[in-house]
Design an enzyme around this catalytic site. Structure first.
Site, PDB file in Angstrom:
ATOM      1  N   ASN A  16      13.388  49.998 -31.396  1.00 57.01           N
ATOM      2  CA  ASN A  16      13.518  50.283 -32.842  1.00 57.01           C
ATOM      3  C   ASN A  16      13.812  49.021 -33.656  1.00 57.01           C
ATOM      4  OD1 ASN A  16      15.602  52.342 -35.069  1.00 57.01           O
ATOM      5  ND2 ASN A  16      13.423  51.972 -35.178  1.00 57.01           N
ATOM      6  N   CYS A  18      11.001  46.316 -33.557  1.00 56.87           N
ATOM      7  CA  CYS A  18       9.701  45.673 -33.808  1.00 56.87           C
ATOM      8  C   CYS A  18       8.666  46.662 -34.366  1.00 56.87           C
ATOM      9  CB  CYS A  18       9.158  45.040 -32.535  1.00 56.87           C
ATOM     10  SG  CYS A  18      10.197  43.737 -31.851  1.00 56.87           S
ATOM     11  N   ARG A  19       8.197  47.592 -33.523  1.00 56.26           N
ATOM     12  CA  ARG A  19       7.062  48.430 -33.913  1.00 56.26           C
ATOM     13  C   ARG A  19       7.430  49.593 -34.832  1.00 56.26           C
ATOM     14  NH1 ARG A  19       5.375  49.526 -27.862  1.00 56.26           N
ATOM     15  NH2 ARG A  19       7.637  49.256 -27.701  1.00 56.26           N
ATOM     16  N   ASP A 128       3.750  46.518 -27.047  1.00 53.98           N
ATOM     17  CA  ASP A 128       5.077  45.930 -27.283  1.00 53.98           C
ATOM     18  C   ASP A 128       4.925  44.431 -27.565  1.00 53.98           C
ATOM     19  OD1 ASP A 128       7.622  44.933 -27.132  1.00 53.98           O
ATOM     20  OD2 ASP A 128       8.159  45.996 -25.290  1.00 53.98           O
TER      21      ASP A 128
HETATM   22  P1  4NP Z   1      10.123  47.564 -29.981  1.00 56.42           P
HETATM   23  O1  4NP Z   1      10.170  46.135 -29.213  1.00 56.42           O
HETATM   24  O2  4NP Z   1      10.221  48.634 -28.922  1.00 56.42           O
HETATM   25  O3  4NP Z   1       8.804  47.556 -30.663  1.00 56.42           O
HETATM   26  O4  4NP Z   1      11.308  47.568 -30.936  1.00 56.42           O
HETATM   27  C1  4NP Z   1      11.144  45.836 -28.280  1.00 56.42           C
HETATM   28  C2  4NP Z   1      12.388  45.403 -28.693  1.00 56.42           C
HETATM   29  C3  4NP Z   1      13.359  45.072 -27.753  1.00 56.42           C
HETATM   30  C4  4NP Z   1      13.071  45.175 -26.410  1.00 56.42           C
HETATM   31  C5  4NP Z   1      11.823  45.617 -25.997  1.00 56.42           C
HETATM   32  C6  4NP Z   1      10.860  45.949 -26.934  1.00 56.42           C
HETATM   33  N1  4NP Z   1      14.047  44.819 -25.443  1.00 56.42           N
HETATM   34  O5  4NP Z   1      13.712  44.833 -24.255  1.00 56.42           O
HETATM   35  O6  4NP Z   1      15.197  44.527 -25.810  1.00 56.42           O
END
Ligand code: 4NP
Length: 159
Positions: A16, A18-19, A128
């Site tokens: 929660n 980036c995407r 991701d």
């Molecule tokens: P998101 O990206 O799922 O698009 O917010 C990520 C943010 C953090 C992590 C992995 C994906 N992490 O491993 O901390």
């Protein structure tokens, strides 16, 4: 969450940061521009980043393109989300599987991959971008804008 009546939509990714905050900001802006009343929020499968602002790369790409992240702070998906939202859109298949295993029997929320709104497309996942460069964020913005436009068209046709 934007306090409008109408359809409620939750965007979900892993962290929660980036995407899904980008999807929330893009979809909210496009829905407002079209005059479709929606409540929009985002959440993550994991709690690791709870309370944090979006990743600086999401903020940079989003703000450059006119999207606002004013009240955007990471949070983990909650059981109550499954009764509060009409649609819960996962960014990738792992997110979707995690949501399916959390969904209570009483939940009427429709779960799916966000990119499934793109008909005639082989794209399934918003990848991701966390461990990559800024170009990954450009790419996810494009995908999220396409899917938002497509879902808004579907909603317009339902009216
Ligand atoms: P998101 O990206 O799922 O698009 O917010 C990520 C943010 C953090 C992590 C992995 C994906 N992490 O491993 O901390």
């Amino acid at each position: 969450m934007t306090a409008n009546s109408g359809l409620s939509i939750l965007f979900v990714c892993l962290g929660n940061i980036c995407r899904s905050p980008l999807a929330e900001a893009v979809f909210r802006t496009k829905a407002q521009q079209t005059g479709i009343p929606v409540s929009v929020d985002s959440a993550g499968i994991i709690s690791y980043h709870a309370g944090k602002r979006p990743d600086p790369r999401t903020l940079a790409i989003g703000e450059e393109n006119g999207y606002s992240f004013e009240n955007s702070y990471a949070r983990q998906v909650a059981t109550t989300d499954f009764t509060k939202y009409d649609h819960i859109f996962a960014m990738d298949k792992d997110n979707l599987e995690a949501l399916q295993s959390l969904q209570p029997d009483s939940s009427g929320a429709q779960l799916g991959l966000f990119l499934s709104v793109l008909q005639d497309s082989d794209l399934a996942e918003v990848p991701d971008p966390y461990y990559g460069g800024i170009e990954g964020f450009q790419h996810i913005l494009q995908l999220i804008e396409q899917a938002s436009d497509a879902f808004i068209e579907q909603l317009k046709n339902r009216e």
